[in-house]
Motif scaffolding. Structure first.
Motif, mmCIF file in Angstrom:
data_model
loop_
_atom_site.group_PDB
_atom_site.id
_atom_site.type_symbol
_atom_site.label_atom_id
_atom_site.label_comp_id
_atom_site.label_asym_id
_atom_site.label_seq_id
_atom_site.Cartn_x
_atom_site.Cartn_y
_atom_site.Cartn_z
ATOM 1 N N HIS A 99 0.725 -1.212 -0.159
ATOM 2 C CA HIS A 99 -0.005 -0.010 0.096
ATOM 3 C C HIS A 99 0.619 1.326 -0.029
ATOM 4 C CE1 HIS A 99 -2.782 -2.786 1.477
ATOM 5 N NE2 HIS A 99 -3.380 -2.447 0.474
ATOM 6 N N PHE A 100 2.013 1.081 -0.552
ATOM 7 C CA PHE A 100 2.792 2.432 -0.831
ATOM 8 C C PHE A 100 2.362 3.616 -1.343
ATOM 9 C CE2 PHE A 100 6.069 4.583 -3.389
ATOM 10 C CZ PHE A 100 6.913 4.921 -2.377
ATOM 11 N N LEU A 101 1.696 3.453 -2.576
ATOM 12 C CA LEU A 101 1.191 4.296 -3.340
ATOM 13 C C LEU A 101 -0.070 4.650 -2.395
ATOM 14 C CD1 LEU A 101 0.763 2.765 -6.850
ATOM 15 C CD2 LEU A 101 2.305 4.428 -5.885
ATOM 16 N N LEU A 102 -0.871 4.386 -1.859
ATOM 17 C CA LEU A 102 -1.989 5.012 -0.971
ATOM 18 C C LEU A 102 -1.382 5.378 0.295
ATOM 19 C CD1 LEU A 102 -4.826 2.126 -0.812
ATOM 20 C CD2 LEU A 102 -4.777 4.329 -2.174
ATOM 21 N N THR A 103 -0.336 5.122 0.736
ATOM 22 C CA THR A 103 0.275 5.878 1.995
ATOM 23 C C THR A 103 0.832 7.106 1.627
ATOM 24 O OG1 THR A 103 0.904 3.513 3.144
ATOM 25 C CG2 THR A 103 2.108 5.664 3.768
ATOM 26 N N ILE A 104 1.596 7.204 0.450
ATOM 27 C CA ILE A 104 2.047 8.610 -0.121
ATOM 28 C C ILE A 104 0.876 9.327 -0.550
ATOM 29 C CG2 ILE A 104 3.679 9.322 -1.698
ATOM 30 C CD1 ILE A 104 5.041 7.845 0.394
ATOM 31 N N THR A 105 -0.081 8.910 -1.231
ATOM 32 C CA THR A 105 -1.232 9.739 -1.408
ATOM 33 C C THR A 105 -1.789 10.146 -0.484
ATOM 34 O OG1 THR A 105 -1.526 8.217 -3.561
ATOM 35 C CG2 THR A 105 -3.401 9.653 -2.887
ATOM 36 N N LYS A 106 -2.103 9.385 0.665
ATOM 37 C CA LYS A 106 -2.682 10.000 1.897
ATOM 38 C C LYS A 106 -1.887 11.025 2.320
ATOM 39 C CE LYS A 106 -3.894 8.677 6.641
ATOM 40 N NZ LYS A 106 -3.627 8.072 7.719
ATOM 41 N N TYR A 107 -0.533 10.852 2.624
ATOM 42 C CA TYR A 107 0.334 12.116 3.010
ATOM 43 C C TYR A 107 0.179 13.266 1.961
ATOM 44 C CZ TYR A 107 4.410 14.736 3.840
ATOM 45 O OH TYR A 107 5.369 15.768 4.325
ATOM 46 N N LEU A 108 0.359 13.129 0.821
ATOM 47 C CA LEU A 108 0.146 14.213 -0.048
ATOM 48 C C LEU A 108 -1.103 15.085 0.060
ATOM 49 C CD1 LEU A 108 1.690 15.861 -2.187
ATOM 50 C CD2 LEU A 108 0.922 14.213 -3.977
ATOM 51 N N VAL A 109 -2.271 14.363 0.140
ATOM 52 C CA VAL A 109 -3.557 14.921 0.223
ATOM 53 C C VAL A 109 -3.696 15.473 1.481
ATOM 54 C CG1 VAL A 109 -4.495 13.781 -1.708
ATOM 55 C CG2 VAL A 109 -5.063 12.903 0.803
ATOM 56 N N SER A 110 -3.053 15.326 2.660
ATOM 57 C CA SER A 110 -2.984 15.648 3.813
ATOM 58 C C SER A 110 -2.473 16.982 3.983
ATOM 59 C CB SER A 110 -2.612 14.759 4.944
ATOM 60 O OG SER A 110 -1.176 14.950 4.785
ATOM 61 N N ILE A 111 -1.413 17.257 3.018
ATOM 62 C CA ILE A 111 -0.765 18.650 2.994
ATOM 63 C C ILE A 111 -1.896 19.612 2.711
ATOM 64 C CG2 ILE A 111 1.027 19.710 1.631
ATOM 65 C CD1 ILE A 111 2.672 17.438 1.674
ATOM 66 N N PHE A 112 -2.730 18.997 1.808
ATOM 67 C CA PHE A 112 -3.701 20.289 1.292
ATOM 68 C C PHE A 112 -5.082 19.955 2.033
ATOM 69 C CE2 PHE A 112 -1.076 19.154 -2.220
ATOM 70 C CZ PHE A 112 -0.421 20.543 -2.810
ATOM 71 N N GLY A 113 -4.842 19.595 3.304
ATOM 72 C CA GLY A 113 -6.120 19.757 4.175
ATOM 73 C C GLY A 113 -7.210 18.462 4.095
ATOM 74 N N TYR A 114 -6.979 17.319 3.425
ATOM 75 C CA TYR A 114 -7.893 16.422 3.084
ATOM 76 C C TYR A 114 -7.294 15.207 4.095
ATOM 77 C CZ TYR A 114 -9.447 18.938 -0.803
ATOM 78 O OH TYR A 114 -9.878 19.796 -1.839
ATOM 79 N N ALA A 115 -8.552 14.940 4.983
ATOM 80 C CA ALA A 115 -8.364 14.084 6.020
ATOM 81 C C ALA A 115 -8.764 12.494 5.361
ATOM 82 C CB ALA A 115 -9.415 14.138 7.209
ATOM 83 N N SER A 116 -7.949 11.674 5.618
ATOM 84 C CA SER A 116 -8.238 10.292 4.886
ATOM 85 C C SER A 116 -7.719 9.205 5.749
ATOM 86 C CB SER A 116 -7.520 10.072 3.541
ATOM 87 O OG SER A 116 -5.998 10.441 3.475
ATOM 88 N N THR A 117 -8.304 7.809 5.515
ATOM 89 C CA THR A 117 -7.746 6.639 6.198
ATOM 90 C C THR A 117 -7.846 5.826 5.226
ATOM 91 O OG1 THR A 117 -9.914 6.132 6.914
ATOM 92 C CG2 THR A 117 -8.793 7.430 8.566
ATOM 93 N N ILE A 118 -6.768 4.907 5.570
ATOM 94 C CA ILE A 118 -6.649 3.800 4.475
ATOM 95 C C ILE A 118 -6.985 2.435 5.255
ATOM 96 C CG2 ILE A 118 -4.823 2.140 3.415
ATOM 97 C CD1 ILE A 118 -2.965 4.695 3.450
ATOM 98 N N ASN A 119 -7.913 1.603 4.741
ATOM 99 C CA ASN A 119 -8.175 0.405 5.041
ATOM 100 C C ASN A 119 -8.141 -0.749 3.753
ATOM 101 O OD1 ASN A 119 -9.056 -1.867 6.416
ATOM 102 N ND2 ASN A 119 -11.201 -1.168 6.844
ATOM 103 N N GLY A 120 -7.060 -1.604 3.765
ATOM 104 C CA GLY A 120 -6.882 -2.541 2.653
ATOM 105 C C GLY A 120 -6.769 -1.690 1.355
ATOM 106 N N PRO A 121 -7.250 -2.092 0.244
ATOM 107 C CA PRO A 121 -7.009 -1.132 -0.804
ATOM 108 C C PRO A 121 -7.827 0.165 -0.982
ATOM 109 C CG PRO A 121 -8.526 -2.736 -1.317
ATOM 110 C CD PRO A 121 -8.244 -2.925 0.178
#
Length: 128
Positions: free
Chosen positions: A1-23
């Motif tokens: 889930h490397f891509l989702l983890t980096i995506t989560k970090y990138l969107v958090s910079i712009f103020g979007y909260a997110s969580t990862i669960n599986g895919p």
């Protein structure tokens, strides 16, 4: 889930909260599903194959393959981030489903154009 983890970090910079669960990357306005075909392996394989087949200088073609695959990963992360932000703001899953083919077609066209220039000798500036 490397891509989702980096995506989560990138969107958090712009103020979007997110969580990862599986895919899945969940947000308040919608969810991004990471299917196997979203990983970009086919695009990377086509890119690397065309460079390998059409390249003449062994060292330069391997450098070009490695940097190209890294670049494709970065572009894929940016694509997923933009898609997640779009879904959060518009809740439009139709575009989310159709963007994959458009993304691949654009990159295949760029790769084909690039390799056509290299093999025909029309461009003398980049490694062949």
């Amino acid at each position: 889930h490397f891509l989702l983890t980096i995506t989560k970090y990138l969107v958090s910079i712009f103020g979007y909260a997110s969580t990862i669960n599986g895919p899945y990357l969940y947000g308040d306005g919608g969810t991004l599903f990471m299917a196997k075909w979203c990983l970009g392996f086919l695009t990377m394989f086509v890119f690397a194959s065309l460079i390998y087949i059409t390249g003449k200088n062994k060292k330069e073609k391997w450098i070009f393959i490695i940097t190209g695959v890294i670049f494709l990963h970065i572009v894929n992360i940016i694509r997923l981030s933009i898609l997640f932000v779009f879904v959060q703001n518009n809740n439009d899953s139709q575009l989310a489903r159709n963007h994959h083919d458009i993304y691949n077609l654009v990159f295949y066209a760029i790769i084909f154009y690039d390799r056509t220039l290299k093999t025909t000798g029309a461009d003398h500036g980049a490694p062949v």
